[in-house]
Scaffold this active site. Structure first.
Site, PDB file in Angstrom:
ATOM      1  N   HIS A 144     -15.461  -6.769 -23.270  1.00  0.00           N
ATOM      2  CA  HIS A 144     -15.788  -8.134 -23.405  1.00  0.00           C
ATOM      3  C   HIS A 144     -15.751  -8.775 -22.889  1.00  0.00           C
ATOM      4  O   HIS A 144     -16.104 -10.298 -22.730  1.00  0.00           O
ATOM      5  CB  HIS A 144     -15.312  -8.798 -24.727  1.00  0.00           C
TER       6      HIS A 144
HETATM    7  C1  LIG Z   1      -8.228  -8.940 -21.103  1.00  0.00           C
HETATM    8  S1  LIG Z   1      -7.475  -7.650 -20.106  1.00  0.00           S
HETATM    9  C2  LIG Z   1      -7.189  -6.459 -21.735  1.00  0.00           C
HETATM   10  C3  LIG Z   1      -5.917  -5.604 -20.284  1.00  0.00           C
HETATM   11  C4  LIG Z   1      -5.630  -4.088 -21.757  1.00  0.00           C
HETATM   12  N1  LIG Z   1      -7.095  -3.417 -21.487  1.00  0.00           N
HETATM   13  C5  LIG Z   1      -5.324  -4.770 -22.834  1.00  0.00           C
HETATM   14  O1  LIG Z   1      -5.744  -4.763 -23.857  1.00  0.00           O
HETATM   15  O2  LIG Z   1      -3.606  -5.492 -22.658  1.00  0.00           O
HETATM   16  C6  LIG Z   1      -9.242  -7.034 -19.650  1.00  0.00           C
HETATM   17  C7  LIG Z   1      -7.996  -6.379 -17.696  1.00  0.00           C
HETATM   18  O3  LIG Z   1      -9.752  -5.697 -17.886  1.00  0.00           O
HETATM   19  C8  LIG Z   1      -9.070  -6.363 -16.183  1.00  0.00           C
HETATM   20  N2  LIG Z   1     -10.647  -5.424 -15.652  1.00  0.00           N
HETATM   21  C9  LIG Z   1     -11.574  -6.265 -15.424  1.00  0.00           C
HETATM   22  N3  LIG Z   1     -12.571  -6.078 -14.612  1.00  0.00           N
HETATM   23  C10 LIG Z   1     -12.287  -4.518 -14.017  1.00  0.00           C
HETATM   24  C11 LIG Z   1     -12.892  -3.345 -13.049  1.00  0.00           C
HETATM   25  N4  LIG Z   1     -14.207  -3.726 -12.699  1.00  0.00           N
HETATM   26  N5  LIG Z   1     -11.966  -2.876 -13.040  1.00  0.00           N
HETATM   27  C12 LIG Z   1     -10.798  -2.533 -13.425  1.00  0.00           C
HETATM   28  N6  LIG Z   1      -9.817  -3.499 -14.010  1.00  0.00           N
HETATM   29  C13 LIG Z   1     -11.120  -4.091 -14.169  1.00  0.00           C
HETATM   30  C14 LIG Z   1      -8.122  -6.680 -15.900  1.00  0.00           C
HETATM   31  O4  LIG Z   1      -7.666  -7.005 -14.416  1.00  0.00           O
HETATM   32  C15 LIG Z   1      -7.618  -7.089 -16.968  1.00  0.00           C
HETATM   33  O5  LIG Z   1      -6.551  -6.665 -16.864  1.00  0.00           O
END
Ligand SMILES: C[S@@+](CC[C@H](N)C(=O)[O-])C[C@H]1O[C@@H](n2cnc3c(N)ncnc32)[C@H](O)[C@@H]1O
Length: 400
Positions: A308
């Site tokens: 999302h």
């Molecule tokens: C809303 S947070 C959710 C974190 C975790 N999955 C949770 O449910 O607690 C979205 C996470 O996606 C990671 N993220 C976004 N784009 C990414 C990418 N291209 N590669 C690795 N991590 C990514 C961000 O660093 C962030 O920690």
């Protein structure tokens, strides 16, 4: 008042009363039925909103809408003044709060006026305030970080969004061209990542989701499939797994979860995760989800609340990045995210989607999930929906 539709009001009153009776009966006689209780809470809230819409003059509703951001501001200042920790349930006077905060009497009074008007703090008498369940919850550091994060990082982008849309002729935003990039020069994750303090506050704010329904561990029947996991194989890769809360809770729920677990994140988040004292069964790996997946043949590639944060183009790139790692007939993608209603979307979900929109990301309905997965080369096998809230676990397989 003369034109008010009394018939409709009576109808709403009857439905509201019936729902409250049903709620009290279910909560007292069938308290474990979380799904039904959540359904009734939602109906009651909707009915109350409809009654309010019937009673509150339209002009008042427009005024409320115009100044809605004041609540977030008042909560943000109250956090700086540590007001929520200073207001006990038994009550406290304004003068004492002024002394304890060191702020001007007028500022404390005006912030509390907003908070009491919004029922975040209770007003026991003139200049006397007491804690409520909401203000007590705002003493939790992660929830304070959520208010800080929305106010300090998100609201400036919200304010910039209408002008950005006018400038671009109301085109869809992408991960590289959106209101956030226009304001900060870089996408949201990069803007956050360049300031370790902001990143830590963001990750802490994300931890609040552990306290929200449904619980952190998806209602996905993992144990159905334990039989085909070799002990030294990777069972689950949590891609974009933050500081590893989901994996920690998964191991708590399934102590006999076989195989290895891998947490993949941006390098700065992996550094944070190292401090979280995670189980030695969890390998930490810096990885960008849009680059080819280095862990081959895992059973599950799990993304919780990550998709999302991406527009379709990034979501499709992340799905395609999995192709080379997939073991056909064995590996599965699990996406735990909102599956929003096509009709009658709840205000909170619509609001979440607007926040995502300005970052070039989006919440998705079931049809939108099918479409984005199809474009990424996958098809949905099933959606396991949580009893409470809109989150679902979308299980998908690679198409031949
Ligand atoms: C809303 S947070 C959710 C974190 C975790 N999955 C949770 O449910 O607690 C979205 C996470 O996606 C990671 N993220 C976004 N784009 C990414 C990418 N291209 N590669 C690795 N991590 C990514 C961000 O660093 C962030 O920690």
């Amino acid at each position: 008042m003369a034109n008010m539709d009394h018939e409709n009001l009576r109808h709403l009153q009857a439905a509201f009363n019936a729902s409250i009776d049903d709620f009290i009966k279910t909560a007292s006689e069938d308290g474990d039925n979380k799904g039904r209780i959540a359904e009734l809470q939602e109906s009651i809230t909707n009915q109350a909103t409809m009654i309010q819409a019937e009673l509150v003059p339209p002009i008042t509703r427009i005024l409320q809408m115009s100044w809605g951001a004041s609540i977030n501001l008042a909560a943000r200042v109250a956090i700086d003044l540590d007001l929520f920790n200073k207001i006990p349930e038994s009550g406290i006077g304004l003068d004492e709060l002024v002394e304890k905060t060191g702020a001007s009497r007028n500022i404390v009074l005006r912030i509390l006026r907003m908070l009491t008007a919004s029922h975040i703090v209770a007003e026991m008498a003139q200049d006397t305030y007491a804690a409520t369940p909401v203000s007590k919850l705002l003493t939790v550091p992660e929830l304070r970080d959520l208010i800080k994060m929305t106010h300090d990082n998100m609201h400036p982008i919200l304010s910039a969004t209408p002008a950005y849309l006018r400038k671009t002729g109301f085109k869809d935003m992408s991960s590289t061209a959106n209101a956030c990039v226009d304001l900060y020069g870089v996408p949201f994750w990069e803007a956050i990542a360049r300031d370790p303090e902001q990143m830590a506050a963001f990750q802490s704010a994300m931890a609040t989701q552990e306290n929200l329904p449904p619980e952190t561990v998806p209602q996905y029947p993992f144990s159905e499939d334990f039989s085909d996991i070799a002990p030294d194989s990777v069972h689950l890769v949590d891609v974009g797994g933050g500081r590893g809360f989901a994996l920690r809770d998964l191991l708590d729920k399934y102590p006999d979860f076989p195989g290895r677990l891998v947490l993949q994140e941006y390098p700065s988040v992996i550094e944070d995760a190292k401090k979280a004292n995670l189980s030695s069964r969890i390998d930490l790996m810096p990885h960008d989800a849009t680059h080819p997946q280095p862990i081959k043949g895992a059973k599950y590639y799990y993304f919780r609340r990550v998709f999302h944060t991406w527009p379709d183009v990034t979501a499709i790139a992340a799905l395609k990045a999995l192709h080379g790692a997939f073991k056909k007939g064995y590996s599965k993608v699990l996406i735990q995210d909102e599956v929003i209603r096509d009709v009658g979307c709840e205000p909170q979900k619509a609001s979440q989607d607007i926040s995502m929109m300005m970052l070039g990301a989006m919440e998705r309905s079931e049809g939108q999930w099918r479409e984005v997965l199809r474009e990424g080369g996958f098809e949905i096998v099933r959606i396991v929906r949580a009893d409470v809230g809109g989150l679902g676990v979308i299980e998908a397989e690679l198409v031949e």
